[in-house]
Scaffold this motif. Structure first.
Motif, mmCIF file in Angstrom:
data_model
loop_
_atom_site.group_PDB
_atom_site.id
_atom_site.type_symbol
_atom_site.label_atom_id
_atom_site.label_comp_id
_atom_site.label_asym_id
_atom_site.label_seq_id
_atom_site.Cartn_x
_atom_site.Cartn_y
_atom_site.Cartn_z
ATOM 1 N N PHE A 236 32.393 -14.833 -73.913
ATOM 2 C CA PHE A 236 32.443 -16.261 -73.576
ATOM 3 C C PHE A 236 31.068 -16.906 -73.744
ATOM 4 O O PHE A 236 30.949 -18.112 -73.755
ATOM 5 C CB PHE A 236 32.935 -16.450 -72.148
ATOM 6 N N GLY A 237 30.040 -16.090 -73.824
ATOM 7 C CA GLY A 237 28.685 -16.621 -74.019
ATOM 8 C C GLY A 237 28.622 -17.419 -75.304
ATOM 9 O O GLY A 237 28.084 -18.532 -75.351
ATOM 10 N N LYS A 238 29.202 -16.866 -76.368
ATOM 11 C CA LYS A 238 29.164 -17.529 -77.673
ATOM 12 C C LYS A 238 30.196 -18.662 -77.723
ATOM 13 O O LYS A 238 29.972 -19.696 -78.324
ATOM 14 C CB LYS A 238 29.447 -16.507 -78.787
ATOM 15 N N LEU A 239 31.297 -18.463 -77.039
ATOM 16 C CA LEU A 239 32.388 -19.445 -77.094
ATOM 17 C C LEU A 239 32.077 -20.709 -76.282
ATOM 18 O O LEU A 239 32.427 -21.815 -76.677
ATOM 19 C CB LEU A 239 33.664 -18.786 -76.546
ATOM 20 N N LEU A 240 31.419 -20.533 -75.137
ATOM 21 C CA LEU A 240 31.253 -21.658 -74.210
ATOM 22 C C LEU A 240 29.791 -22.067 -74.013
ATOM 23 O O LEU A 240 29.471 -22.784 -73.078
ATOM 24 C CB LEU A 240 31.881 -21.299 -72.855
ATOM 25 N N HIS A 241 28.913 -21.578 -74.879
ATOM 26 C CA HIS A 241 27.471 -21.865 -74.792
ATOM 27 C C HIS A 241 26.891 -21.386 -73.459
ATOM 28 O O HIS A 241 26.137 -22.096 -72.801
ATOM 29 C CB HIS A 241 27.171 -23.372 -74.954
ATOM 30 N N THR A 242 27.279 -20.187 -73.049
ATOM 31 C CA THR A 242 26.829 -19.660 -71.758
ATOM 32 C C THR A 242 26.387 -18.200 -71.904
ATOM 33 O O THR A 242 26.893 -17.331 -71.189
ATOM 34 C CB THR A 242 27.975 -19.725 -70.730
ATOM 35 N N THR A 243 25.457 -17.952 -72.832
ATOM 36 C CA THR A 243 25.084 -16.547 -73.087
ATOM 37 C C THR A 243 24.482 -15.894 -71.840
ATOM 38 O O THR A 243 24.584 -14.686 -71.663
ATOM 39 C CB THR A 243 24.091 -16.418 -74.264
ATOM 40 N N GLY A 244 23.878 -16.705 -70.974
ATOM 41 C CA GLY A 244 23.237 -16.148 -69.775
ATOM 42 C C GLY A 244 24.222 -15.696 -68.707
ATOM 43 O O GLY A 244 23.843 -14.998 -67.766
ATOM 44 N N TRP A 245 25.468 -16.086 -68.818
ATOM 45 C CA TRP A 245 26.444 -15.687 -67.794
ATOM 46 C C TRP A 245 26.955 -14.264 -68.015
ATOM 47 O O TRP A 245 27.494 -13.657 -67.108
ATOM 48 C CB TRP A 245 27.629 -16.656 -67.776
ATOM 49 N N LYS A 246 26.774 -13.793 -69.240
ATOM 50 C CA LYS A 246 27.138 -12.414 -69.568
ATOM 51 C C LYS A 246 28.574 -12.067 -69.154
ATOM 52 O O LYS A 246 28.815 -11.152 -68.359
ATOM 53 C CB LYS A 246 26.151 -11.422 -68.927
ATOM 54 N N VAL A 247 29.513 -12.825 -69.675
ATOM 55 C CA VAL A 247 30.911 -12.494 -69.434
ATOM 56 C C VAL A 247 31.628 -12.438 -70.790
ATOM 57 O O VAL A 247 31.526 -13.375 -71.596
ATOM 58 C CB VAL A 247 31.604 -13.523 -68.503
ATOM 59 N N GLY A 248 32.294 -11.335 -71.035
ATOM 60 C CA GLY A 248 33.014 -11.151 -72.289
ATOM 61 C C GLY A 248 34.307 -10.404 -72.017
ATOM 62 O O GLY A 248 34.768 -10.333 -70.869
ATOM 63 N N TYR A 249 34.897 -9.840 -73.062
ATOM 64 C CA TYR A 249 36.144 -9.120 -72.822
ATOM 65 C C TYR A 249 36.455 -8.129 -73.933
ATOM 66 O O TYR A 249 35.834 -8.166 -75.006
ATOM 67 C CB TYR A 249 37.314 -10.094 -72.640
ATOM 68 N N CYS A 250 37.397 -7.261 -73.621
ATOM 69 C CA CYS A 250 37.873 -6.296 -74.602
ATOM 70 C C CYS A 250 39.398 -6.324 -74.599
ATOM 71 O O CYS A 250 40.021 -6.415 -73.527
ATOM 72 C CB CYS A 250 37.375 -4.898 -74.232
ATOM 73 N N LEU A 251 39.984 -6.285 -75.774
ATOM 74 C CA LEU A 251 41.439 -6.192 -75.941
ATOM 75 C C LEU A 251 41.735 -4.869 -76.640
ATOM 76 O O LEU A 251 41.062 -4.526 -77.606
ATOM 77 C CB LEU A 251 41.968 -7.316 -76.844
ATOM 78 N N ALA A 252 42.721 -4.147 -76.162
ATOM 79 C CA ALA A 252 43.104 -2.897 -76.842
ATOM 80 C C ALA A 252 44.479 -2.485 -76.358
ATOM 81 O O ALA A 252 44.881 -2.815 -75.229
ATOM 82 C CB ALA A 252 42.092 -1.789 -76.539
ATOM 83 N N PRO A 253 45.223 -1.742 -77.195
ATOM 84 C CA PRO A 253 46.519 -1.248 -76.737
ATOM 85 C C PRO A 253 46.325 -0.346 -75.515
ATOM 86 O O PRO A 253 45.246 0.241 -75.326
ATOM 87 C CB PRO A 253 47.047 -0.462 -77.934
ATOM 88 N N GLU A 254 47.365 -0.242 -74.733
ATOM 89 C CA GLU A 254 47.254 0.407 -73.420
ATOM 90 C C GLU A 254 46.597 1.793 -73.468
ATOM 91 O O GLU A 254 45.749 2.119 -72.648
ATOM 92 C CB GLU A 254 48.649 0.507 -72.785
#
Ligand code: GLN
Length: 387
Positions: A236-254
């Motif tokens: 979300f840092g790159k998506l919402l201009h908030t690199t300092g918040w350090k929140v992202g995600y991972c998607l993968a099959p179970e």
């Protein structure tokens, strides 16, 4: 060195690694009071609405641990978004995890899979965290070097590298630092090469929404044969201009996410709760992510037009917030030497792209980040025009 350090004769697990080029260049920029177009982060504010939402959640007492996998409503938002944009299904409860930024998602995907002597194919120039993470777990990096100006993947070369030990292929499209995106034929080659193998894919799609000139981001999640063997990481840092918040995600099959979470829970346990609630609300309005590409298209075009006044030659940029340039009309010095001179003598910091090759291959390319205010870009280009 202290006696303890000498006595222990500590054998570094990462002997070839020093401070990241991003830290080095940002520090030099501060030291020489240069304009910092090196490390990729915006110098403008994120949406005030987002800040308001975070404060609201903090004031309302959302200040304790989030669930280990992230708050459910944010995972639901991501699940909807991935289905809508890429026709890919991820179950919020078992196939999505919120991480402390994209880099942690990358690290954890590697950590939960790679064992000593596993081979991992990486396309270089590559984001600098992939290779040390593989090395740390005893894996062997097998780089495929791509060359300026078009950085096209030679899939025959990839096929030759594949053997029984190949455990993972790491992709990054839109690419940092080159700005190139993978095309449909690349995806089909990847499907062909991995079919009937146990090779897994780590697809770093952090610049997914930063694509230009009508190009559509192709996610590995869109292709069922790739979906089933892939981790997708983003931030979300790159998506919402908030690199300092350090929140992202991972998607993968179970089956992969299960392993991912085993590591994630002991690495960070869980991520900033108020920020997750705020992002979840904010993403309800899809314009908040769909309009990002127009926003950056304007910045890219603005920077590119200004740069035409300089003697740098622009390389194609289809995505990401980086513009790469060559400089044969300026100098024949190596890219690190020129990057150093630019920051010290001309007041602009950038990244020498040789830093993204394990062998330090130098195609005499520099990377500039254009996620900056107009006036920052204008000022930087006035300085660069003197080079
Ligand atoms: N992803 C950003 C870049 O490439 C910065 C990452 C970092 O500083 N670790 O510039």
């Amino acid at each position: 060195m202290s006696n303890l350090a000498l006595n222990m004769q500590l054998k570094s697990k990462l002997p070839g690694v020093s401070t990241t080029i991003f830290t080095v260049m940002s520090q030099l920029a501060a030291q020489y009071k240069a304009i910092n177009l090196s490390q990729g982060f915006p110098d403008y504010e994120c949406s005030p609405q987002l800040v308001e939402l975070v404060s609201k959640y903090m004031r309302s007492g959302y200040n304790q641990y989030a669930p280990m996998a992230g708050i459910l409503s944010l995972r639901e938002r991501l699940s909807e978004k991935q289905e809508k944009l890429h026709q890919a299904k991820y179950a919020p409860d078992t196939e999505i995890t919120i991480t402390a930024g994209g880099t942690q998602a990358i690290f954890t995907s590697i950590a939960c899979l790679i064992r000593p002597d596993d081979e991992v194919i990486i396309f270089e120039p590559a984001y600098d965290s992939y290779s040390p993470a593989v090395t740390l777990f005893g894996g062997l990096v097998k780089p495929v070097e791509l060359s300026a100006p078009d950085y096209k993947i030679d899939w025959l070369q990839v096929a030759k590298l594949i053997n029984d030990k190949t455990r993972m292929i790491i992709l990054n499209s839109p690419n940092n630092p080159t700005g190139r995106t993978l095309a449909e034929e690349d995806m089909l080659e990847l499907i062909r090469l991995t079919r009937d193998t146990s090779i897994l894919i780590l697809s770093d799609e952090v610049y997914e929404h930063l694509v230009y000139d009508g190009i559509k981001h192709l996610s590995v999640s869109h292709y069922p044969e790739l979906w089933e063997r892939s981790f997708i990481t983003a931030s979300f840092g790159k998506l919402l201009h908030t690199t300092g918040w350090k929140v992202g995600y991972c998607l993968a099959p179970e089956w992969l996410m299960k392993e991912f979470r085993k590591v994630h829970q002991f690495e960070v346990f869980s991520v900033n709760s108020a920020v997750q609630y705020a992002i979840s609300d904010f993403l309800q309005d899809e314009r908040n992510y769909l309009e990002i590409s127009d926003f950056f298209q304007t910045k890219k075009d603005f920077f590119l037009n200004l740069m035409l006044e300089t003697r740098f030659d622009m390389l194609p940029c289809q995505g990401s917030y980086f513009q790469s340039v060559q400089y044969s009309r300026i100098s024949d010095e190596d890219d690190t030497a020129l990057a150093m001179r630019l920051v010290k003598e001309f007041g602009v910091a950038c990244i020498p792209v040789s830093a993204f090759y394990s062998k330090g291959t130098d195609h005499q390319v520099l990377r500039f980040c254009f996620a900056k205010k107009q006036e920052t870009l204008e000022k930087a280009v006035t300085y660069l025009a003197k080079v």
